[in-house]
Structure formats: C-alpha cells, structure tokens
Write a protein that holds these residues in place. Structure first.
Motif, PDB file in Angstrom:
ATOM      1  N   ARG A  15      -4.445  24.289  28.190  1.00 32.14           N
ATOM      2  CA  ARG A  15      -5.176  23.722  27.138  1.00 32.14           C
ATOM      3  C   ARG A  15      -5.812  22.214  27.799  1.00 32.14           C
ATOM      4  O   ARG A  15      -6.382  21.707  27.136  1.00 32.14           O
ATOM      5  CB  ARG A  15      -4.583  23.482  25.912  1.00 32.14           C
ATOM      6  CG  ARG A  15      -4.581  25.108  25.159  1.00 32.14           C
ATOM      7  CD  ARG A  15      -3.420  24.659  23.966  1.00 32.14           C
ATOM      8  NE  ARG A  15      -4.365  24.069  22.883  1.00 32.14           N
ATOM      9  CZ  ARG A  15      -4.760  24.728  21.674  1.00 32.14           C
ATOM     10  NH1 ARG A  15      -4.912  26.103  21.531  1.00 32.14           N
ATOM     11  NH2 ARG A  15      -5.355  23.958  20.949  1.00 32.14           N
ATOM     12  N   SER A  16      -5.279  21.749  28.655  1.00 28.81           N
ATOM     13  CA  SER A  16      -5.484  20.391  29.355  1.00 28.81           C
ATOM     14  C   SER A  16      -5.731  20.325  30.748  1.00 28.81           C
ATOM     15  O   SER A  16      -5.798  19.128  31.276  1.00 28.81           O
ATOM     16  CB  SER A  16      -4.365  19.695  29.082  1.00 28.81           C
ATOM     17  OG  SER A  16      -3.158  20.052  29.638  1.00 28.81           O
ATOM     18  N   THR A  17      -5.956  21.326  31.339  1.00 33.34           N
ATOM     19  CA  THR A  17      -6.403  21.461  32.836  1.00 33.34           C
ATOM     20  C   THR A  17      -7.951  21.011  33.058  1.00 33.34           C
ATOM     21  O   THR A  17      -8.799  22.127  32.830  1.00 33.34           O
ATOM     22  CB  THR A  17      -5.865  22.666  33.671  1.00 33.34           C
ATOM     23  OG1 THR A  17      -4.383  22.541  33.542  1.00 33.34           O
ATOM     24  CG2 THR A  17      -6.344  22.395  35.179  1.00 33.34           C
ATOM     25  N   ALA A  18      -8.366  20.001  33.155  1.00 30.32           N
ATOM     26  CA  ALA A  18      -9.743  19.559  33.244  1.00 30.32           C
ATOM     27  C   ALA A  18     -10.358  19.582  34.613  1.00 30.32           C
ATOM     28  O   ALA A  18      -9.438  19.453  35.667  1.00 30.32           O
ATOM     29  CB  ALA A  18      -9.828  18.150  32.765  1.00 30.32           C
ATOM     30  N   ALA A  19     -11.505  19.511  34.862  1.00 29.75           N
ATOM     31  CA  ALA A  19     -12.214  19.420  36.212  1.00 29.75           C
ATOM     32  C   ALA A  19     -11.993  17.992  36.630  1.00 29.75           C
ATOM     33  O   ALA A  19     -12.496  16.833  36.055  1.00 29.75           O
ATOM     34  CB  ALA A  19     -13.577  19.889  36.251  1.00 29.75           C
ATOM     35  N   ILE A  20     -11.404  17.736  37.669  1.00 28.68           N
ATOM     36  CA  ILE A  20     -11.221  16.480  38.085  1.00 28.68           C
ATOM     37  C   ILE A  20     -11.809  16.206  39.457  1.00 28.68           C
ATOM     38  O   ILE A  20     -12.008  16.901  40.682  1.00 28.68           O
ATOM     39  CB  ILE A  20      -9.633  16.351  38.673  1.00 28.68           C
ATOM     40  CG1 ILE A  20      -8.723  16.506  37.532  1.00 28.68           C
ATOM     41  CG2 ILE A  20      -9.203  14.961  39.166  1.00 28.68           C
ATOM     42  CD1 ILE A  20      -8.978  15.728  36.190  1.00 28.68           C
ATOM     43  N   ARG A  21     -12.708  14.895  39.710  1.00 28.98           N
ATOM     44  CA  ARG A  21     -13.599  14.886  40.591  1.00 28.98           C
ATOM     45  C   ARG A  21     -13.358  13.285  41.061  1.00 28.98           C
ATOM     46  O   ARG A  21     -14.178  12.942  42.104  1.00 28.98           O
ATOM     47  CB  ARG A  21     -15.017  14.762  40.196  1.00 28.98           C
ATOM     48  CG  ARG A  21     -15.572  16.417  39.718  1.00 28.98           C
ATOM     49  CD  ARG A  21     -16.964  16.448  39.369  1.00 28.98           C
ATOM     50  NE  ARG A  21     -17.393  17.726  38.804  1.00 28.98           N
ATOM     51  CZ  ARG A  21     -17.211  18.380  37.834  1.00 28.98           C
ATOM     52  NH1 ARG A  21     -16.436  17.477  36.782  1.00 28.98           N
ATOM     53  NH2 ARG A  21     -17.707  19.493  37.406  1.00 28.98           N
ATOM     54  N   GLU A  22     -12.509  12.720  40.622  1.00 22.27           N
ATOM     55  CA  GLU A  22     -12.135  11.365  41.345  1.00 22.27           C
ATOM     56  C   GLU A  22     -10.507  11.465  41.604  1.00 22.27           C
ATOM     57  O   GLU A  22      -9.723  11.692  40.764  1.00 22.27           O
ATOM     58  CB  GLU A  22     -12.246  10.360  40.102  1.00 22.27           C
ATOM     59  CG  GLU A  22     -13.732  10.098  39.768  1.00 22.27           C
ATOM     60  CD  GLU A  22     -14.147   8.973  38.774  1.00 22.27           C
ATOM     61  OE1 GLU A  22     -14.271   7.756  39.024  1.00 22.27           O
ATOM     62  OE2 GLU A  22     -13.531   9.127  37.619  1.00 22.27           O
ATOM     63  N   PHE A  23     -10.361  10.885  42.851  1.00 24.22           N
ATOM     64  CA  PHE A  23      -8.908  11.035  43.469  1.00 24.22           C
ATOM     65  C   PHE A  23      -8.655   9.766  44.033  1.00 24.22           C
ATOM     66  O   PHE A  23      -9.535   8.869  44.408  1.00 24.22           O
ATOM     67  CB  PHE A  23      -9.004  11.931  44.790  1.00 24.22           C
ATOM     68  CG  PHE A  23      -9.611  13.385  44.163  1.00 24.22           C
ATOM     69  CD1 PHE A  23      -8.754  14.374  43.271  1.00 24.22           C
ATOM     70  CD2 PHE A  23     -10.815  13.914  44.529  1.00 24.22           C
ATOM     71  CE1 PHE A  23      -9.265  15.490  42.824  1.00 24.22           C
ATOM     72  CE2 PHE A  23     -11.280  15.062  44.184  1.00 24.22           C
ATOM     73  CZ  PHE A  23     -10.655  16.175  43.265  1.00 24.22           C
ATOM     74  N   GLU A  24      -7.178   9.462  43.817  1.00 24.64           N
ATOM     75  CA  GLU A  24      -6.817   8.563  44.778  1.00 24.64           C
ATOM     76  C   GLU A  24      -6.770   8.759  46.176  1.00 24.64           C
ATOM     77  O   GLU A  24      -6.923   9.813  46.572  1.00 24.64           O
ATOM     78  CB  GLU A  24      -5.099   8.369  44.376  1.00 24.64           C
ATOM     79  CG  GLU A  24      -4.803   8.118  42.968  1.00 24.64           C
ATOM     80  CD  GLU A  24      -3.389   7.964  42.488  1.00 24.64           C
ATOM     81  OE1 GLU A  24      -2.566   8.132  43.415  1.00 24.64           O
ATOM     82  OE2 GLU A  24      -2.825   7.717  41.454  1.00 24.64           O
ATOM     83  N   ASP A  25      -6.583   7.570  46.985  1.00 26.30           N
ATOM     84  CA  ASP A  25      -6.898   7.707  48.422  1.00 26.30           C
ATOM     85  C   ASP A  25      -5.415   8.153  48.711  1.00 26.30           C
ATOM     86  O   ASP A  25      -4.720   7.305  49.619  1.00 26.30           O
ATOM     87  CB  ASP A  25      -7.319   6.389  48.845  1.00 26.30           C
ATOM     88  CG  ASP A  25      -7.651   6.481  50.331  1.00 26.30           C
ATOM     89  OD1 ASP A  25      -7.724   7.552  50.973  1.00 26.30           O
ATOM     90  OD2 ASP A  25      -7.614   5.453  51.119  1.00 26.30           O
ATOM     91  N   THR A  26      -4.847   9.065  48.354  1.00 32.38           N
ATOM     92  CA  THR A  26      -3.659   9.606  48.984  1.00 32.38           C
ATOM     93  C   THR A  26      -3.642  10.830  49.554  1.00 32.38           C
ATOM     94  O   THR A  26      -4.107  11.623  48.891  1.00 32.38           O
ATOM     95  CB  THR A  26      -2.609   9.338  47.689  1.00 32.38           C
ATOM     96  OG1 THR A  26      -2.581   8.164  47.063  1.00 32.38           O
ATOM     97  CG2 THR A  26      -1.337   9.786  47.821  1.00 32.38           C
TER      98      THR A  26
END
Length: 236
Positions: A15-26
């Motif tokens: 119910r909470s896994t969204a499309a992620i397009r911004e990432f840490e530089d890790t």
C-alpha cells in the motif's frame, strides 16, 4: 547461498511502495543488488518459463546513451500530454497525436530541446539502472492474433519487475520502472547487443530514496469493480 533480506510487513509495503525518481548520491553494493534479484526471481510467470533477462548498466557511455534515447520518447510524451492526449494510448485520436508530435519537433528545431525534468535529464546518474528484456520465444501471448493491441505477454514479465521494486523496498531502497526506452527499442538493442528474439520491456532505476512516501492516492474499489456485468452494481 544468498542472505535473505530484512522482513517487512507485506500489506503495508503493497500500500505504500511509490514510484521513486529522486535518489541519494549513495551507491548500491552488488551484494544488495544480487539479493534483490534473487528475491524477484520467484515472481509468478506463465508456465514458469521465466522469460525475463536483465542487463545491469554500469558503463558511463552506455548510461548516457540510454538517457538520450529515453529523452527522445519523453519529449514526445510531454507534447502529447500538453495536447490533452494519453500518450500512445491504443485507442486515441491518432491525427491529433501526430500533430502534437510534429509540432514538438518543429519547436525543437527552432528553439532547441527544452529541459525535460530532473529525473529524465539525469537518468544516467541513478545508482542502479536495469534494462528488463522479454524473450519472445517464451511468452504465451494468447491475444497475439486478435485484432487489437496485444499485452497479455507482459503478464509473464511485469510481475518480475514489480517484485524487483518490492524487494528493493525491503532493502530500504526505492525505484521506478519506465517503458520509455521501448520507443527507441532498435537503438537500445543495438547499444547493448540484444538478440532479435528479445524485446525491451522496461528500464528500472533503483537507489536510496531522498523521500519515501507513505500514503498513496488511488481510486476506491467501488470505482473499478462491478458484479456480473461491466455496468453492474459495485462490489458490496
């Protein structure tokens, strides 16, 4: 033997896994990536044919080339949306779609391509890029010969993509699948040496998310579920 990932609550994750397009530089280490793939391989698929193939993109030049191919399709996607269309919808106004595409190309020739957003413009910088391929010899595409757009074969590939995203979530990562590279499939296959019998199914970007949404917005069950007929009563 591959170590198991940390356990998560299944329903909460669904119910909470969204499309992620911004990432840490890790960076994401190979052990974690292998564990994600090892979990995702248990995805359901037709006849247990496991028709997927994954190419991990690491070479900077290939990454930049993939970004540029992505941007070609994304530019036209935005132009179609600006014209009030659902981009590349199987049922749509093809003439209006062609006009939007042609105008976008005229505008780009005259003024240069506009900035298309942080994620598309910096796709090559995502910590992990996975090209997802489908072996066309192994898909039981029941709708292959119907007189309409076909999509059934994807049922043996995209559950694997979703399992990748869920497994990544269990590792504290986030990600998104995009099918935009399919617009330039021939060029993508040439870039990566993909055999003719394989199709490009999508590109997944993974990494440590800058933000992890916990509440998603979707239609209610009553809006998409009816009983007995298409226009029947809503379920319960």
């Amino acid at each position: 033997m591959t170590d198991l990932p940390p356990s998560v609550d299944l329903l909460d994750t669904l119910r909470s896994t969204a499309a992620i397009r911004e990432f840490e530089d890790t960076p994401v280490d190979d052990t974690t990536l292998r564990r994600i793939l090892d979990t995702a391989r248990f995805a359901p698929n037709g006849g247990n044919a496991q028709s997927w193939r994954v190419v991990v993109l690491r070479d900077p030049e290939k990454r930049r080339a993939m970004r540029d191919l992505y941007l070609e399709g994304w530019r036209l996607y935005l132009a179609m949306r600006a014209a009030g269309l659902r981009p590349w919808a199987p049922v749509t106004d093809r003439s209006k779609e062609a006009e939007a595409v042609a105008q976008a190309r005229v505008d780009d020739d005259a003024n240069g391509r506009p900035f298309l957003g942080e994620f598309p413009e910096h796709l090559d910088e995502a910590p992990v890029l996975l090209l997802l391929l489908a072996d066309l010899r192994l898909l039981a595409a029941v709708d292959r010969d119907l007189d309409r757009y076909t999509f059934i074969g994807g049922a043996s590939v995209y559950p694997f993509a979703w399992s990748l995203l869920l497994a990544a979530r269990a590792e504290g990562l986030g990600g998104v699948i995009t099918t935009m590279p399919v617009y330039r499939e021939d060029a993508v296959k040439e870039l990566l040496g993909v055999p003719a019998e394989f199709a490009v199914a999508g590109l997944l970007a993974l990494g440590h998310p800058l933000h992890q949404p916990t509440r998603l917005t979707r239609k209610s069950v009553d809006e998409f579920t009816t009983v007995d007929t298409f226009d029947g009563p809503a379920l319960g």
